[in-house]
Design a protein around this motif. Structure first.
Motif, PDB file in Angstrom:
ATOM      1  N   SER A  34      43.484  -2.634  -5.311  1.00 29.93           N
ATOM      2  CA  SER A  34      44.855  -2.813  -4.849  1.00 29.93           C
ATOM      3  C   SER A  34      45.708  -1.582  -5.171  1.00 29.93           C
ATOM      4  O   SER A  34      46.485  -1.106  -4.320  1.00 29.93           O
ATOM      5  CB  SER A  34      45.462  -4.056  -5.498  1.00 29.93           C
ATOM      6  N   MET A  35      45.565  -1.054  -6.382  1.00 26.51           N
ATOM      7  CA  MET A  35      46.328   0.134  -6.772  1.00 26.51           C
ATOM      8  C   MET A  35      45.946   1.334  -5.911  1.00 26.51           C
ATOM      9  O   MET A  35      46.813   2.097  -5.474  1.00 26.51           O
ATOM     10  CB  MET A  35      46.076   0.448  -8.250  1.00 26.51           C
ATOM     11  N   MET A  36      44.663   1.486  -5.615  1.00 32.88           N
ATOM     12  CA  MET A  36      44.219   2.610  -4.798  1.00 32.88           C
ATOM     13  C   MET A  36      44.758   2.500  -3.380  1.00 32.88           C
ATOM     14  O   MET A  36      45.189   3.498  -2.779  1.00 32.88           O
ATOM     15  CB  MET A  36      42.691   2.683  -4.786  1.00 32.88           C
ATOM     16  N   LEU A  37      44.759   1.272  -2.837  1.00 23.43           N
ATOM     17  CA  LEU A  37      45.286   1.077  -1.490  1.00 23.43           C
ATOM     18  C   LEU A  37      46.770   1.434  -1.420  1.00 23.43           C
ATOM     19  O   LEU A  37      47.223   2.067  -0.468  1.00 23.43           O
ATOM     20  CB  LEU A  37      45.081  -0.379  -1.048  1.00 23.43           C
ATOM     21  N   GLN A  38      47.509   1.036  -2.441  1.00 24.33           N
ATOM     22  CA  GLN A  38      48.935   1.339  -2.466  1.00 24.33           C
ATOM     23  C   GLN A  38      49.180   2.834  -2.664  1.00 24.33           C
ATOM     24  O   GLN A  38      50.055   3.424  -2.028  1.00 24.33           O
ATOM     25  CB  GLN A  38      49.616   0.529  -3.563  1.00 24.33           C
ATOM     26  N   TYR A  39      48.394   3.436  -3.534  1.00 23.93           N
ATOM     27  CA  TYR A  39      48.583   4.864  -3.835  1.00 23.93           C
ATOM     28  C   TYR A  39      48.244   5.726  -2.627  1.00 23.93           C
ATOM     29  O   TYR A  39      48.929   6.715  -2.346  1.00 23.93           O
ATOM     30  CB  TYR A  39      47.698   5.254  -5.027  1.00 23.93           C
ATOM     31  N   THR A  40      47.201   5.369  -1.906  1.00 26.34           N
ATOM     32  CA  THR A  40      46.769   6.161  -0.753  1.00 26.34           C
ATOM     33  C   THR A  40      47.402   5.691   0.547  1.00 26.34           C
ATOM     34  O   THR A  40      47.176   6.292   1.604  1.00 26.34           O
ATOM     35  CB  THR A  40      45.233   6.098  -0.599  1.00 26.34           C
ATOM     36  N   GLU A  41      48.195   4.601   0.477  1.00 25.18           N
ATOM     37  CA  GLU A  41      48.843   4.032   1.669  1.00 25.18           C
ATOM     38  C   GLU A  41      47.824   3.742   2.764  1.00 25.18           C
ATOM     39  O   GLU A  41      47.998   4.080   3.924  1.00 25.18           O
ATOM     40  CB  GLU A  41      49.940   4.965   2.184  1.00 25.18           C
ATOM     41  N   THR A  42      46.737   3.086   2.370  1.00 23.68           N
ATOM     42  CA  THR A  42      45.657   2.778   3.314  1.00 23.68           C
ATOM     43  C   THR A  42      45.373   1.278   3.380  1.00 23.68           C
ATOM     44  O   THR A  42      44.237   0.857   3.591  1.00 23.68           O
ATOM     45  CB  THR A  42      44.368   3.527   2.917  1.00 23.68           C
ATOM     46  N   ASP A  46      43.275   2.727  10.911  1.00 26.97           N
ATOM     47  CA  ASP A  46      42.543   2.667  12.166  1.00 26.97           C
ATOM     48  C   ASP A  46      41.046   2.699  11.878  1.00 26.97           C
ATOM     49  O   ASP A  46      40.596   3.315  10.906  1.00 26.97           O
ATOM     50  CB  ASP A  46      42.903   3.843  13.070  1.00 26.97           C
ATOM     51  N   THR A  47      40.273   2.018  12.718  1.00 22.30           N
ATOM     52  CA  THR A  47      38.822   2.018  12.569  1.00 22.30           C
ATOM     53  C   THR A  47      38.304   3.457  12.599  1.00 22.30           C
ATOM     54  O   THR A  47      38.711   4.260  13.433  1.00 22.30           O
ATOM     55  CB  THR A  47      38.179   1.207  13.706  1.00 22.30           C
ATOM     56  N   GLY A  48      37.432   3.772  11.671  1.00 15.40           N
ATOM     57  CA  GLY A  48      36.911   5.126  11.572  1.00 15.40           C
ATOM     58  C   GLY A  48      37.529   5.911  10.443  1.00 15.40           C
ATOM     59  O   GLY A  48      37.021   6.967  10.052  1.00 15.40           O
ATOM     60  N   ASN A  49      38.625   5.403   9.888  1.00 15.46           N
ATOM     61  CA  ASN A  49      39.252   6.044   8.749  1.00 15.46           C
ATOM     62  C   ASN A  49      38.301   6.011   7.550  1.00 15.46           C
ATOM     63  O   ASN A  49      37.595   5.026   7.344  1.00 15.46           O
ATOM     64  CB  ASN A  49      40.558   5.309   8.410  1.00 15.46           C
ATOM     65  N   PRO A  50      38.264   7.064   6.736  1.00 18.74           N
ATOM     66  CA  PRO A  50      37.357   7.081   5.579  1.00 18.74           C
ATOM     67  C   PRO A  50      37.586   5.927   4.601  1.00 18.74           C
ATOM     68  O   PRO A  50      36.681   5.544   3.864  1.00 18.74           O
ATOM     69  CB  PRO A  50      37.682   8.429   4.911  1.00 18.74           C
ATOM     70  N   TYR A  51      38.816   5.384   4.577  1.00 17.16           N
ATOM     71  CA  TYR A  51      39.127   4.281   3.675  1.00 17.16           C
ATOM     72  C   TYR A  51      38.938   2.912   4.340  1.00 17.16           C
ATOM     73  O   TYR A  51      39.263   1.888   3.738  1.00 17.16           O
ATOM     74  CB  TYR A  51      40.571   4.384   3.187  1.00 17.16           C
TER      75      TYR A  51
END
Length: 226
Positions: A34-42, A46-51
């Motif tokens: 959850s923290m990583m998603l918030q920090y990276t704003e991911t 879109d499909t194909g994104n590294p995250y």
């Protein structure tokens, strides 16, 4: 107390400790993700994104598409990340697709990781994430994903909802039967109105879409939920 009884007691205590350790690790992993998603704003990509694999929402956009299908992933039966279900089914169909994943594996009762905390907030998030130009919204899902498709689809007044073998009310027996390895009983409030799909119609009494439920006629749980 015999030696055999002591050994059995020791084993039960060891199992309880192991279970507690696993729960702590699950909590830490969810917090870190959850923290990583918030920090990276991911949190939505879109499909194909590294995250994409670790994001709770993947979006496949099609230029000029007026239909958006929201595909809700169910509970996983193996270790790993929840997959974007129905991905191959929607390639070259001319529609946008939003893939939802329930990382907490609790029938979306805790919302989408880092985006929402419950069913109601998730509906608001999904409405805000709809691709520009969307005129028709449709939902689909299997099992726990079917439950989510019904919950979200009714509340968003989707044009069509297609659910395969969905659960429609989550009680402890349903949890025990369908839960995945990562599911935790304390993530579900069995007294909440959100555990029963019928209550979605209370929030959206003007629902005018079409609902199709496909289920195995030989499966008593599927029949009862349908």
């Amino acid at each position: 107390m015999t030696t055999t009884e002591m050994t059995q007691a020791d084993m039960e205590q060891a199992i309880r400790k192991q279970a507690a350790t696993i729960r702590q690790l699950q909590d830490r992993l969810i917090s870190m993700q959850s923290m990583m998603l918030q920090y990276t704003e991911t949190s939505s990509v879109d499909t194909g994104n590294p995250y994409a694999e670790m994001s709770p929402v993947e979006i496949m956009r099609v230029d000029g598409a007026e239909t958006t299908v929201i595909a809700c992933a169910g509970l996983i039966t193996r270790f790993g990340m929840p997959p974007k279900e129905f991905f191959r089914s929607f390639i070259d169909r001319g529609c946008n697709v939003m893939f939802l994943k329930d990382f907490r594996q609790c029938w979306y009762q805790k919302g989408l990781l880092s985006l929402s905390r419950n069913i109601g907030e998730t509906v608001e998030v999904l409405q805000g994430l709809l691709p520009a130009g969307t005129k028709s919204v449709r939902f689909t899902g299997t099992s726990a994903g079917g439950f989510a498709a019904l919950q979200f689809g009714i509340r968003m007044n989707a044009d069509r909802i297609l659910a395969f073998g969905p659960q429609t009310r989550i009680g402890r027996p349903t949890f025990d039967r369908f839960a995945s390895f990562d599911s935790r009983p304390h993530d579900i409030d069995y007294n909440s109105p959100d555990v029963d799909v019928r209550n979605a119609f209370t929030d959206r009494p003007d629902f005018s879409g079409r609902i199709d439920i496909h289920f195995a006629s030989q499966s008593r749980p599927d029949v009862n939920h349908a």
